[in-house]
Design a protein around this motif. Structure first.
Motif: not given
Length: 319
Positions: A4, A8, A81, A83, A142-144, A235, A237
């Motif tokens: 991952n 990114t 990056n 996550q 931040y991709y969370g 991203l 999942n």
């Protein structure tokens, strides 16, 4: 340092995307940086600190790091990056930036030692009054799924209880720039395929909304760059659900994500129907057993009702 992270990094290594996210995410749409001004830089940051025989190594690896040239000068800009929320992010960014400044200082000191052109206080500093360091900027992507509730500056991490305001006001702060991708309002201002990646990520929880978005942007999703396809996959999942991208690639290496999503949806529907059918067979077998019907009669009944082979029917009776 897994797959991952590599995906990114590779995506943002592209100069056009790098400039795009900075211009929209940091500079509010102003075209401050062009991709042609950017040059990749070694992501390693480190140094040795302490006395000669007791030196301690401090180091780290940035995700993406570039120089931005502005004529006779340049700035250093990094992307980190995330996550997951990082509750010590200001210190993480500060460490990278500090190590970057320290590296610049070491090079300047080395230059002066070779030239032997300093004296007095400048000699003791190894740094003249004319020397300057190159400015450094770091943006956190931040991709969370959950909104970012981590600290936005060093002050957010400090315990101010009972500390007088006079002291608080004198403590040096260190703000950071965090772009919360799933809640980023400037997605449509992006000029590169980062717009499609962000737009997909912001809508992937709702199938109907996502399908409409893909239809509205059919041209872009029909010829999606491979690394953009990979970004969407990891991203959201869904890397285990996405069909093999090689089947949807054209001769230029672009992926037809529209077709891939259609096939994924059809496959999911087929799988759902199959699971529903299997569940109904299991229920029927259990019901017949409760009626004390012989195993061979149960086999015959489910063979006839569901058009199964003897071997297929036997698998359900075993369960």
């Amino acid at each position: 340092m897994g797959q991952n992270d590599e995906i990114t990094r590779r995506f943002w290594a592209d100069n056009a995307r790098f400039a795009d996210i900075l211009n929209v995410g940091i500079f509010h749409g102003k075209q401050i940086i062009k991709g042609s001004q950017l040059h990749s830089k070694d992501t390693y940051a480190g140094g040795l600190f302490g006395k000669l025989k007791k030196k301690v190594q401090i180091y780290g690896y940035r995700d993406v790091f570039k120089t931005a040239d502005f004529g006779v000068n340049f700035a250093l800009i990094g992307i980190e990056n995330q996550q997951e929320i990082h509750y010590a992010m200001p210190l993480k960014v500060w460490k990278y930036d500090f190590l970057g400044y320290e590296e610049q200082l070491r090079k300047i000191k080395k230059m002066h030692r070779r030239k032997q052109d300093l004296s007095g206080a400048e000699y003791l500093s190894g740094f003249s009054r004319r020397d300057k360091l190159k400015p450094t900027l770091t943006i956190v992507l931040y991709y969370g799924k959950e909104p970012w509730d981590g600290p936005m500056c060093l002050a957010d991490m400090l315990d101010w209880k009972a500390i007088p305001k006079e002291i608080q006001n004198k403590v040096v702060d260190y703000p950071i720039y965090v772009l919360d991708v799933q809640r980023f309002s400037g997605t449509e201002e992006l000029c590169t395929d980062a717009r499609l990646v962000f737009g997909f990520l912001q809508r992937h929880e709702s199938q109907n909304i996502l399908e409409q978005y893909v239809r509205d942007n059919q041209e872009g999703f029909t010829e999606l760059e491979e690394d953009a396809y990979d970004m969407i996959s990891i991203l959201t999942n869904s890397q285990d659900l996405m069909p093999d991208k090689q089947e949807y690639m054209n001769e230029r290496g672009e992926v037809n994500m529209c077709k891939a999503l259609e096939d994924m949806k059809a496959s999911a529907m087929q799988k759902g129907k199959q699971e529903e059918r299997e569940q109904s067979i299991i229920i029927l077998v259990e019901s017949l057993r409760e009626l004390d019907i012989l195993e061979e009669d149960i086999l015959r009944k489910i063979e006839e009702k569901y058009q199964l082979t003897q071997e297929e029917a036997a698998e359900f009776v075993k369960k």
